[in-house]
Write an enzyme that holds these catalytic residues in place. Structure first.
Site, PDB file in Angstrom:
ATOM      1  N   HIS A   9      10.314  -5.225   9.024  1.00  0.00           N
ATOM      2  CA  HIS A   9       9.639  -4.070   8.442  1.00  0.00           C
ATOM      3  C   HIS A   9      10.236  -3.680   7.090  1.00  0.00           C
ATOM      4  CE1 HIS A   9       7.460  -2.794  12.217  1.00  0.00           C
ATOM      5  NE2 HIS A   9       8.334  -3.667  12.687  1.00  0.00           N
TER       6      HIS A   9
ATOM      7  N   ASP B 177       5.263   3.067   7.203  1.00  0.00           N
ATOM      8  CA  ASP B 177       5.332   1.906   8.076  1.00  0.00           C
ATOM      9  C   ASP B 177       4.277   2.017   9.175  1.00  0.00           C
ATOM     10  OD1 ASP B 177       7.279  -0.467   8.883  1.00  0.00           O
ATOM     11  OD2 ASP B 177       6.772   0.601  10.721  1.00  0.00           O
TER      12      ASP B 177
END
Length: 482
Positions: A16, A117
């Site tokens: 991520h 995210d």
């Protein structure tokens, strides 16, 4: 006047954090100096993750990029009583929402956008309150995005557990999906992780856009289905920007090549099967024994196996592998019997360097999307062995949609157990020159290699999508909050 900034809010996971930083840097380049990037750093919940993030931030700061800055958010209490890692992360992020609001409101410069995210849908509420366009950075496939957007509709349309359904699940743009291929979060509708998954699908509809780490040519039918509203029951979905593959390639080490790479240098082209199960991939002893037996019986095929040891602390969020004690994990005599054609590596290995090597002809992977993109980038066909989260759905996509993988039969009810005989069959099918199944997967992998590289070239589909994203952000203007 200070440049407008794009605020980036990543989580700390390996798949991520760096892709979002890379995407932020590409935004800087695409804006021609019109934008800056501000990265909000949440404290990592484990010591190992904190060390990794600190090292990555230090590298970025040392690079001298003036238009990217990092701001640390204060710590929050860790949640308890969760039923899965996805819900755990999401609850951490919800606790951070006031900190995100304060950090953005406290910036001296105008704010052009907030990019969050995949887990950070609470931050979309913050962006809406502040009047700032909110984008989701989706580090998975467009196929997974289609499933997520489709999930609220499925939740209303299907009355039973998905595994109890007669027949397959229909996701627009994809072949029929067997219930066994669904992400783990969808397999028990009584759990709060399932509620989180469906709520996330609804929450994405509030985004200005979704930035997906894929190439348009890889998933054309899925992207068309999302754009047409077929995944959202006719309601227009947010604009999707397929800007991948976004991959981070660190500079080559100045010292001599890694020992794994040196070993590969001595092997014939496309002859080595590479086995690696990700930074958190842990295999219990029964699985290790089955793999060892399959590799011994696989007809002499060469292999490079990254085998990690059990974690020191197995609490939630602490499942960090240790260096393996090979003599304790492997069957007696295995290393001696496979000497010369196999290398078992007991600690971290440079996956990108290994996949890039001409000697590698196949990849046994846990099917994390970053690992998949790396295999596609280097044109390496796959044996998918998913372990958790959305990885079973990724495995389905690799086999049924992209065609770059040979299927591997497993018992998901036995913790994704694969019998030695089945793994041996799949290894031979992927690696044998005479295998029709393997030839098809190798040919498709070679095609995707060319597709991925063309997509990110100037004028390619991903470069064009990224420029469209940058232009859209600049065109919308910035908000002076403070």
């Amino acid at each position: 006047m200070a440049k407008p900034t794009v605020v980036v809010l990543p989580v700390w996971g390996a798949g991520h954090f760096m892709p979002m930083i890379e995407a932020g840097k590409r935004l800087l380049r695409g804006s021609g100096g019109a934008l800056s990037v501000t990265v909000l750093l949440m404290p990592a919940p484990t010591p190992d993750a904190a060390v990794d993030i600190a090292a990555q931030v230090k590298r970025e700061e040392a690079s001298g990029a003036d238009d990217i800055s990092f701001r640390h958010l204060p710590a929050v209490d860790m949640p308890t009583g969760h039923t899965g890692v996805e819900e755990w992360i999401s609850r951490i992020l919800r606790s951070h929402a006031p900190n995100v609001w304060a950090a953005i409101a406290g910036l001296d410069c105008p704010v052009a956008a907030l990019v969050t995210d995949i887990f950070c849908t609470p931050a979309l509420e913050v962006s809406r309150e502040l009047g700032v366009p909110g984008y989701v950075y989706f580090p998975c496939s467009a196929s997974m995005l289609a499933l997520l957007l489709r999930s609220p509709g499925l939740d209303e349309e299907v009355a039973v557990e998905f595994e109890e359904m007669d027949g397959a699940i229909r996701i627009p743009g994809l072949p029929p999906v067997p219930p066994s291929a669904l992400p783990s979060t969808m397999l028990d509708r009584k759990k709060s992780t399932y509620d989180w998954f469906v709520a996330t699908g609804r929450g994405y509809m509030n985004a200005t856009g979704v930035i997906v780490n894929t190439a348009a040519e890889l998933e054309q039918s899925v992207l068309a289905a999302i754009a047409d509203g077929r995944c959202t029951r006719g309601v227009p979905a947010p604009t999707v920007y397929p800007i991948g593959p976004v991959l981070s390639f660190p500079p080559p080490p100045e010292e001599q090549p890694h020992e794994c790479v040196r070993w590969l240098d001595a092997q014939p082209p496309a002859s080595v099967l590479f086995l690696c199960f990700g930074s958190k991939g842990l295999l219990p002893p029964p699985k290790v024994r089955e793999i060892a037996a399959a590799l011994e019986r696989s007809g002499g095929h060469r292999f490079l196996w990254v085998l990690r040891g059990p974690p020191k602390d197995s609490r939630q969020g602490q499942r960090v592998p240790t260096d393996a004690m090979l003599d304790e994990l492997l069957p007696e005599g295995f290393l001696e019997r496979t000497k010369g054609r196999g290398l078992v590596w007991p600690t971290r290995a440079p996956q990108k360097e290994i996949l890039a090597h001409a000697a590698v002809g196949g990849f046994v992977t846990h099917c994390g999307w970053n690992s998949i993109l790396e295999s596609l980038w280097f044109g390496v066909p796959v044996l998918p062995w998913p372990l958790d989260a959305e990885q079973h759905f990724n495995a389905f996509t690799l086999v049924a949609h992209l065609g770059v993988a040979v299927p591997l039969g497993m018992d998901r009810r036995r913790d994704n157990f694969v019998e030695a005989a089945e793994l041996e069959r799949a290894v031979r099918s992927l690696m044998d020159d005479a295998s029709d199944e393997g030839r098809k997967a190798r040919a498709k992998a070679a095609e995707t290699r060319a597709v991925c590289r063309k997509a990110v070239e100037e004028g390619g589909s991903s470069s064009t999508a990224f420029q469209r994203l940058t232009d859209d952000i600049v065109r919308r203007g910035a908000v002076q909050i403070r």
